[in-house]
Design a protein around this motif. Structure first.
Motif, PDB file in Angstrom:
ATOM      1  N   SER A  52      49.833  15.034  63.742  1.00  0.00           N
ATOM      2  CA  SER A  52      49.620  15.687  65.042  1.00  0.00           C
ATOM      3  C   SER A  52      48.608  16.818  64.933  1.00  0.00           C
ATOM      4  CB  SER A  52      50.939  16.233  65.586  1.00  0.00           C
ATOM      5  OG  SER A  52      51.855  15.186  65.791  1.00  0.00           O
ATOM      6  N   SER A  53      48.686  17.583  63.861  1.00  0.00           N
ATOM      7  CA  SER A  53      47.736  18.682  63.653  1.00  0.00           C
ATOM      8  C   SER A  53      46.310  18.161  63.488  1.00  0.00           C
ATOM      9  CB  SER A  53      48.123  19.490  62.415  1.00  0.00           C
ATOM     10  OG  SER A  53      49.396  20.022  62.552  1.00  0.00           O
ATOM     11  N   ILE A  54      46.151  17.121  62.708  1.00  0.00           N
ATOM     12  CA  ILE A  54      44.827  16.534  62.513  1.00  0.00           C
ATOM     13  C   ILE A  54      44.316  15.956  63.824  1.00  0.00           C
ATOM     14  CG2 ILE A  54      43.583  14.648  61.377  1.00  0.00           C
ATOM     15  CD1 ILE A  54      45.380  15.191  58.912  1.00  0.00           C
ATOM     16  N   PHE A  55      45.182  15.306  64.592  1.00  0.00           N
ATOM     17  CA  PHE A  55      44.795  14.756  65.893  1.00  0.00           C
ATOM     18  C   PHE A  55      44.309  15.862  66.823  1.00  0.00           C
ATOM     19  CE2 PHE A  55      45.934  13.676  70.282  1.00  0.00           C
ATOM     20  CZ  PHE A  55      45.140  12.558  70.460  1.00  0.00           C
ATOM     21  N   CYS A  56      45.050  16.979  66.888  1.00  0.00           N
ATOM     22  CA  CYS A  56      44.645  18.099  67.756  1.00  0.00           C
ATOM     23  C   CYS A  56      43.305  18.676  67.307  1.00  0.00           C
ATOM     24  CB  CYS A  56      45.724  19.185  67.765  1.00  0.00           C
ATOM     25  SG  CYS A  56      47.209  18.699  68.655  1.00  0.00           S
ATOM     26  N   TRP A  62      36.001  17.004  69.122  1.00  0.00           N
ATOM     27  CA  TRP A  62      35.360  16.060  70.045  1.00  0.00           C
ATOM     28  C   TRP A  62      34.965  16.765  71.332  1.00  0.00           C
ATOM     29  CZ3 TRP A  62      36.601  13.886  74.873  1.00  0.00           C
ATOM     30  CH2 TRP A  62      35.812  12.793  75.237  1.00  0.00           C
ATOM     31  N   PHE A  63      35.862  17.546  71.946  1.00  0.00           N
ATOM     32  CA  PHE A  63      35.533  18.268  73.183  1.00  0.00           C
ATOM     33  C   PHE A  63      34.384  19.249  72.969  1.00  0.00           C
ATOM     34  CE2 PHE A  63      39.910  17.100  74.598  1.00  0.00           C
ATOM     35  CZ  PHE A  63      39.514  16.390  75.719  1.00  0.00           C
ATOM     36  N   LEU A  68      28.601  20.475  73.856  1.00  0.00           N
ATOM     37  CA  LEU A  68      27.247  20.715  73.340  1.00  0.00           C
ATOM     38  C   LEU A  68      26.256  19.670  73.860  1.00  0.00           C
ATOM     39  CD1 LEU A  68      27.937  21.712  69.631  1.00  0.00           C
ATOM     40  CD2 LEU A  68      27.264  23.216  71.507  1.00  0.00           C
ATOM     41  N   VAL A  69      26.659  18.401  73.884  1.00  0.00           N
ATOM     42  CA  VAL A  69      25.768  17.348  74.392  1.00  0.00           C
ATOM     43  C   VAL A  69      25.476  17.582  75.870  1.00  0.00           C
ATOM     44  CG1 VAL A  69      25.656  14.884  74.948  1.00  0.00           C
ATOM     45  CG2 VAL A  69      26.374  15.615  72.674  1.00  0.00           C
TER      46      VAL A  69
END
Length: 130
Positions: A52-56, A62-63, A68-69
């Motif tokens: 869960s920590s890695i997913f968050c 990603w956001f 930035l894009v």
């Protein structure tokens, strides 16, 4: 009763299967194949918290990159432009990113070099051109 098939030693195979299931389930059906020991529960909880920590963290990353894009910046640009924005705000002016094309859509299309009718999903497809 019926005749047992050859090679079963006089024991009904379905009865042997039912006995094995009853043995695995335990006396009251609670403890058995699916029950976990305390160490297994701890390891499962640790794995779930870690995943869960890695997913968050990956979602935040990603956001951040989508931001930035959409604003036509690199990470270095963001930190350099941050100082310029602060200085412009102190002077009472508005600072604009020189790379910004005016809309998130135009910035996205420029970064991923996708235009046309299906640009919004084609950016994720494999490229066959240089």
């Amino acid at each position: 009763g019926g005749v047992n098939p050859a090679g079963t030693g006089g024991v009904n195979p379905a009865g042997r299967h039912a006995a094995k299931i009853a043995e695995l389930r335990g006396v009251n059906g609670v403890r058995g194949v699916g029950a976990l020991s305390a160490d297994e529960k701890t390891a499962t909880l640790f794995s779930a918290v870690l995943a869960s920590s890695i997913f968050c963290a990956m979602c935040l990353m990603w956001f951040w990159h989508v931001y930035l894009v959409c604003t036509a910046q690199t990470t270095i640009d963001y930190y350099e432009f941050r100082d310029l924005r602060k200085e412009a705000k102190r002077r009472g002016t508005v600072w604009r990113n020189p790379h910004d094309l005016g809309s998130w859509r135009a910035n996205w299309q420029e970064v991923f070099d996708e235009r046309g009718r299906h640009w919004w999903w084609m950016w994720a497809m494999p490229r066959f051109r240089p």
